[in-house]
Write an enzyme that holds these catalytic residues in place. Structure first.
Site, PDB file in Angstrom:
ATOM      1  N   LYS A 175       0.348   3.325  -2.839  1.00 58.45           N
ATOM      2  CA  LYS A 175      -0.900   4.004  -3.395  1.00 58.45           C
ATOM      3  C   LYS A 175      -0.099   5.853  -3.287  1.00 58.45           C
ATOM      4  O   LYS A 175      -0.878   6.254  -4.013  1.00 58.45           O
ATOM      5  CB  LYS A 175      -1.093   4.343  -2.792  1.00 58.45           C
ATOM      6  N   TYR A 209      -1.892  -3.364 -10.858  1.00 56.29           N
ATOM      7  CA  TYR A 209      -2.150  -2.931  -9.898  1.00 56.29           C
ATOM      8  C   TYR A 209      -1.050  -3.458  -8.398  1.00 56.29           C
ATOM      9  O   TYR A 209      -0.631  -3.623  -7.614  1.00 56.29           O
ATOM     10  CB  TYR A 209      -3.516  -2.524  -9.057  1.00 56.29           C
ATOM     11  N   SER A 267       0.803  -1.406   0.058  1.00 62.26           N
ATOM     12  CA  SER A 267      -0.320   0.066   0.091  1.00 62.26           C
ATOM     13  C   SER A 267       0.646   1.614   0.285  1.00 62.26           C
ATOM     14  O   SER A 267       0.712   2.589  -0.286  1.00 62.26           O
ATOM     15  CB  SER A 267      -1.193   0.055   1.066  1.00 62.26           C
ATOM     16  N   TYR A 282      -4.527   3.204   7.317  1.00 62.87           N
ATOM     17  CA  TYR A 282      -5.868   2.932   7.474  1.00 62.87           C
ATOM     18  C   TYR A 282      -6.334   2.986   8.201  1.00 62.87           C
ATOM     19  O   TYR A 282      -6.711   4.531   8.633  1.00 62.87           O
ATOM     20  CB  TYR A 282      -5.060   0.692   7.482  1.00 62.87           C
ATOM     21  N   VAL A 289       0.935  -4.068   4.272  1.00 62.72           N
ATOM     22  CA  VAL A 289       0.952  -5.139   4.696  1.00 62.72           C
ATOM     23  C   VAL A 289       2.219  -5.791   4.677  1.00 62.72           C
ATOM     24  O   VAL A 289       2.246  -6.656   5.322  1.00 62.72           O
ATOM     25  CB  VAL A 289      -0.132  -5.636   4.577  1.00 62.72           C
TER      26      VAL A 289
END
Lengths: 311, 311, 311, 311
Positions: free
Chosen positions: B70, B195, B67, B247, B265
């Site tokens: 991102k 992705y 993540s 998160y 993660v």
């Protein structure tokens, strides 16, 4: 050395540019006593740690705090009960839901308001304010406000408080739901009375800016240097103002403006730029998220002009 | 003049204190290729704008971005498409929901992922990366990573990418939901491939810290002074790192640590302290929200010791 | 002895009264191949266990089954797998949510579609149909349809099946979500192909009424007396038709009409009055819940006139 | 001619088989006054339109109606206000949500309880009962109960009513939410008092079976033949008993038993088999959905043995 606005005329100029946006907004009508305000007025004050201040716009208008009071009671509850007690009962996470939403109380297990800036969380926070009875508790809140503003004459507007008390059925629903879950233990009507009074506390933009300045100044009175709020608690409050201060437009506000700020449905906004200054704004016409529409525009212009974003 | 950690031994000391917390966490097991990592290792790097860096802990471990990527694709998409295009399709609000939640896509009208840091939003952002085909698009992402890290040798881990591609049915569900709503227009399997590769990009903590430093340095390469990201876009990315970077523990992290950071993660965390430094951490054991459990503790200790909170 | 309509002219009269309501509805447009039908046409057939039948309205129109097929595949899956297997994976409860909703799959723990009549449940049911490959499985469904209608010539409309296969991204989202949860194990595209074909099976109102009559007749072929569906399974199907057959208007339909019935977005309705008769209706203009607007009115009139409600 | 159970000994036999399942259940403990009942007792009565009745099990136990009263007030409200008034304010759709859920009130727009059998809907229904004050309204409900049971001595249990009034904060939350939405207009505490009394109405299983028989008999007193409830209203009530009578296990109950029935957390169940008989059951141990665990088993056995399912 000032880091931003150096003159009242500069501020007047920004107000003049922001003011027309008020026409696109609407004065809150769900609290009857608030609905009679002229939505097109706009007033702003800046308050610096050195005691200097500027006020511009339509005179130094009087507003009721409404949700802005959530920051004040959060600070007081943290002083009364400590971080652990408070955050065991109220969460720290922002939410994409509206400020008055009840659904998350049901779907999150164990039930817990997501943060102290949504109504459920703020009601739980107010129920933590110490005091033998309602009278002592509102007195303690007012006394704290007097310290923060240096203005011992401030009180709440009885008519607005009563109007909110009479009509806030959704807040009652939130309270009873939390009473069922054990988050709130006191009598709901007493809590509603206290909360309605806290929301109805009245002041002008300059006092609002002064309160913002105390938070910006790490919790110390800018004039005397006395500590009014422990540094850690002032920091926690400013953090919530960034992550959840502008209802479910907080994320967009963080990107466009990037300063700790808390709004209320009266059309008030209290800003607090760490180390720099406090801001008080009043413009009653709201956007669809419940924030002062001209006030937000004014802050956007100020943020761009003076590079205020913390990020 | 450094504003924080002045020596590797000081950093080693903090790592030693944080490391035992890893025992309370769990390595992510839903991506098979990630589950084999030793969760008790902990590694950290700091990178300062003047080029100085420190690394401490279990050597300079290699991690996949997951993540954390991102933030990189958000910056690239904003450069490719502009703010208006991006934020018409993806919101700016933090959410109390888990990162992989689909329910809000259905209940919000019109359907729109709440922010670019949850999976739905990140998938929509990746679909905005320009390129004639998948090959050109992953090349553009990698080239951007090479610029940010100064390391042209970096690539993605093929095994991890394939493992994620094969098992990410929930991400496929999010994509098809958004395809139905018109937020995503391309072929879902192509997007999933891109992705999965982006998430599997590998680097060590020092490179991660260097990327964080570019954001901290307003988008400019600390070594050459060249602008790699427009200042506004670097600011937007840091803002999202504060409001939604960890998160649905972002709010708590903002209070306890108070710096822009993004976790993955894999157990990685990229921190970016405006004007001060970039941070790269790797500790694979996760807490229940999906953040590196020892990494969070390390950042809490650093924040307290060096007063890092922006608030 | 007939318990209801005794003549075609009586039925024509009811159709004439119901037909004008079609003007208030809208033909489904989200499946391109369905959107070209004339929404104002209305056709109805009744089929009695003794073999007598009546047809009235605009000739014996051809329709695709769409969601009506969910009853047929439910019966077949129950015969293929048994009650225990089926209801461990798909629930039995009606829901107030729309037929294509995904949110409940996320909020219910463990994840399980609420019933076989919403899309998620129907997709899971179709994935239970036995067969070596897609060809054998659609053949088995068609063979079952041939038995129920006594019409071995029936098949699916290739153009409609393809149109649905190409555009049903929301169903793909549901499938992938259920694949993540382990409710569906097969290849999603294969399942989507099978499901699209099942929905595109074509027949006229008389065949639809015949199928309804088999369920009304406890699962036995009215002509031959042969058992086509075990009695318990026919009963289960009729029960779901009452509790969940008309999307999230099932409750209102149970009150106003009170018979087992299943609708489809093509504008078809299959009714099954226990022990009395089967009903087939086609009127493509839909109300806002997705049910044939004139068809519902026709059933309301018939229910009042002939006291059809079971309650 | 009886269509089912012909002798008390047959009924005793079924009770003996169902009773052991009580051990797997739990007596409701959230209403303090209910928690003291012996959960292992089981009592059942059947009442036929010809006046014949059977009672079996642990004597003719006394129970409070709890949610069973929702059917009675629904009938009375429909007689007081008419269908249009009632269903403009309360929906007709079953829901997969728990009986005390508040989330749907928020997400459905305009806000409206989904049906009269969930708490929100039942509270709205009770607020429609006519009467000058609380005393007259509970008298009217009791008078209606006297007519239905032929027992003018029935009243409510003051201790249970008070216990519920004191502890039902969740119901208060529902009421205030609906007051905000304009669905409820009266004083919430008055409504809570009335609702608590209605839930605390006491009777034995035979009286419960008699009430069920009135609904089964199309609203006519089986003894005198006098109409107590208009036929349409009796039918509407039975329909809701099928679609929503057993909380969010209604769908499964319709499949396994297939008769109109309404349960309460006291462990009571009122059944009503159209044209055949009324059933009253009391077994306080509940399953996880809140239905009498042995009572449900008993009905399943009766349904299989006597083919009671309507479907």
């Amino acid at each position: 050395m000032k880091l931003l606005c150096e003159s009242a005329s500069e501020l007047e100029h920004l107000v003049a540019m922001a003011k027309p946006f008020a026409k696109e907004g609407k004065v809150a009508d769900y609290i009857p006593a608030l609905s009679k305000v002229d939505g097109e007025l706009l007033s702003v004050s800046l308050f610096y740690p050195d005691g200097c201040s500027y006020t511009a716009g339509d005179g130094n208008l009087i507003l009721t705090l409404q949700s802005i009071s959530k920051v004040i009671t959060l600070a007081l509850a943290l002083m009364d009960r400590g971080e652990d007690f408070v955050f065991e009962r109220v969460g720290q996470e922002p939410t994409g839901d509206p400020f008055n939403s009840i659904a998350k109380l049901e779907t999150i297990n164990p039930s817990k308001p997501l943060n102290p800036m949504i109504n459920a969380g703020a009601l739980a926070i107010t129920s933590m304010i110490r005091g033998q009875d309602g009278a002592e508790r509102i007195d303690r809140i007012l006394h704290f406000i007097h310290e923060l503003t240096g203005n011992p004459g401030l009180s709440y507007n009885k008519k607005v408080a009563l109007s909110e008390y009479d009509t806030s059925h959704l807040n009652r629903a939130l309270c009873y739901f939390m009473k069922q879950s054990g988050i709130i233990n006191e009598d709901v009507e007493e809590l509603m009375e206290l909360y309605s009074k806290q929301c109805a506390i009245e002041m002008d933009c300059l006092s609002l800016a002064k309160m913002g300045c105390v938070f910006a100044n790490d919790g110390k009175d800018p004039a005397s240097g006395h500590r009014l709020i422990p540094s850690d608690i002032a920091r926690i409050c400013k953090t919530f103002m960034v992550t959840c201060g502008m209802y479910n437009a907080s994320g967009e506000f963080a990107i466009k403006v990037g300063i700790p700020a808390k709004s209320g449905v009266s059309g008030g906004i209290m800003g607090s730029i760490p180390g720099k200054c406090g801001i008080g704004i009043f413009g009653a016409a709201l956007d669809e998220k419940g924030n002062s529409i001209a006030g937000i525009r004014l802050l956007e212009m100020m943020s761009r002009k003076y590079s205020l974003s913390m990020f």
